[in-house]
Motif scaffolding. Sequence first.
Motif, short mmCIF file in Angstrom:
data_model
loop_
_atom_site.label_atom_id
_atom_site.label_comp_id
_atom_site.label_asym_id
_atom_site.label_seq_id
_atom_site.Cartn_x
_atom_site.Cartn_y
_atom_site.Cartn_z
N ILE A 6 0.88 -1.22 0.00
CA ILE A 6 -0.04 -0.17 -0.02
C ILE A 6 0.75 1.31 -0.03
N PRO A 7 0.31 2.39 -0.62
CA PRO A 7 1.14 3.60 -0.39
C PRO A 7 1.61 4.06 0.92
N VAL A 8 2.88 4.26 1.15
CA VAL A 8 3.38 4.63 2.49
C VAL A 8 2.68 5.87 2.97
N THR A 82 13.70 6.93 -10.06
CA THR A 82 12.83 7.06 -11.05
C THR A 82 11.58 6.35 -10.78
N ASP A 83 11.51 5.12 -10.30
CA ASP A 83 10.39 4.21 -10.46
C ASP A 83 9.91 3.87 -8.87
N PRO A 84 8.87 3.82 -8.64
CA PRO A 84 8.16 3.53 -7.31
C PRO A 84 9.07 2.09 -6.72
N ILE A 85 9.35 2.13 -5.52
CA ILE A 85 9.94 0.79 -5.01
C ILE A 85 8.72 0.40 -3.74
N VAL A 86 8.98 -0.77 -3.67
CA VAL A 86 8.20 -1.50 -2.43
C VAL A 86 9.38 -2.21 -1.50
N VAL A 87 8.97 -1.98 -0.08
CA VAL A 87 9.65 -2.56 0.82
C VAL A 87 8.70 -3.11 2.04
N ALA A 88 9.01 -4.30 2.18
CA ALA A 88 8.43 -4.93 3.54
C ALA A 88 9.14 -4.54 4.82
N ILE A 89 8.45 -4.26 5.72
CA ILE A 89 8.74 -3.46 7.13
C ILE A 89 8.06 -4.23 8.33
N ALA A 90 8.70 -4.29 9.19
CA ALA A 90 8.03 -4.74 10.70
C ALA A 90 8.64 -4.39 11.70
N GLN A 97 13.77 -12.27 15.51
CA GLN A 97 13.51 -12.54 14.21
C GLN A 97 12.26 -11.85 13.68
N PRO A 98 11.93 -11.53 12.52
CA PRO A 98 10.69 -10.87 12.05
C PRO A 98 9.62 -11.76 11.99
N LEU A 99 8.45 -11.37 12.21
CA LEU A 99 7.19 -12.07 12.51
C LEU A 99 6.40 -11.74 11.34
N ALA A 100 6.07 -12.94 10.40
CA ALA A 100 5.22 -12.58 9.38
C ALA A 100 3.93 -11.87 9.63
N SER A 101 3.43 -12.19 10.82
CA SER A 101 1.94 -11.38 11.22
C SER A 101 2.32 -10.08 11.44
N GLU A 102 3.61 -9.37 11.62
CA GLU A 102 3.60 -8.01 11.83
C GLU A 102 4.03 -7.23 10.39
N ILE A 103 4.37 -7.93 9.31
CA ILE A 103 4.95 -7.43 8.29
C ILE A 103 3.74 -6.71 7.43
N LYS A 104 4.28 -5.27 6.95
CA LYS A 104 3.48 -4.44 6.14
C LYS A 104 4.57 -4.23 4.73
N ALA A 105 3.76 -4.22 3.60
CA ALA A 105 4.55 -3.78 2.79
C ALA A 105 4.01 -2.38 2.07
N GLY A 154 7.12 -17.24 7.73
CA GLY A 154 7.43 -17.07 6.42
C GLY A 154 7.74 -18.18 5.73
N PRO A 155 7.99 -18.18 4.38
CA PRO A 155 8.02 -16.58 3.49
C PRO A 155 6.79 -16.26 3.56
N ILE A 156 6.93 -14.87 2.95
CA ILE A 156 5.94 -14.00 2.56
C ILE A 156 5.81 -13.88 1.11
N GLU A 157 4.78 -13.48 0.43
CA GLU A 157 4.97 -13.20 -0.84
C GLU A 157 4.28 -11.84 -0.96
N LEU A 158 5.23 -10.84 -1.73
CA LEU A 158 4.62 -9.42 -1.87
C LEU A 158 4.06 -9.15 -3.14
N HIS A 159 3.18 -8.38 -3.25
CA HIS A 159 2.32 -7.99 -4.33
C HIS A 159 1.82 -6.56 -4.28
N THR A 160 1.66 -6.11 -5.56
CA THR A 160 0.77 -4.80 -5.46
C THR A 160 -0.65 -4.85 -5.41
#
Length: 160
Positions: A6-8, A82-90, A97-105, A154-160
Motif C-alpha cells: 500500500i502507499p506509504v 525514478t520508479d516506485p519501490i516496495v519494501v516490506a517492514i516490521a 526474528q521478523p514475524l510474518a504477522s507483523e509485516i506490512k509492505a 514465512g516466507p511471505i509473498e509481496l504483491h501490489t
Amino acid sequence: MKINAIPVSKIDFSKYGVYYNMNTASDNLWTSQGEGWVDFRTQIPIISTPGSLGITQGTPLPCKVSKMERHLHTQEALFCLTDPIVVAIANCGESKQPLASEIKAVIIQPGEVIVLNKGIWHDACHGIHKSVRYYWLAEEYEGEPTEWVDIYGGPIELHT
C-alpha cells in the motif's frame, strides 16, 4: 502469506520511523524557491549519525521474501530514483526474528523518503513491474555486520 503493498502515505509510519514527501511543503520540511526552481529539504539531518550512501538493485514484484534484516546501530533512509519501490517492514520490538504477522509492505514513490528507526526489520526494495535501483543511507561499520534472518511464519509473498 500474501501481502499487498500500500502507499506509504496511507499509513501511520511513525511506528517504523519518519516519512518525508519531498514533492510538497510539509511541517518537517523547509521550502525555498527562486526563478525556475523550488527546493524542499529536511529540517533535521536525515539520519542521526554520519552515513554511507549506497545503491541497490531490487527484483520485481511479485516475489517471495524469506529473510529480513535490521540495524540496531543506525537508522536507514530509503530513496527511490525514478520508479516506485516496495519494501516490506516490521516493528517486532525485541523479537530476534521478523514475524510474518507483523509485516506490512509499503510503496514509496519518487520524491518520497522513509527513514527506518533502529531495529526495524526490512527486506531489500523491489520494483512494481520491473527490477529497480534505489539509494539508501545508513551508518556502515564493521562492528555490526548485516545479518539476514528467517521470517517466523514465512516466507511471505509481496504483491501490489
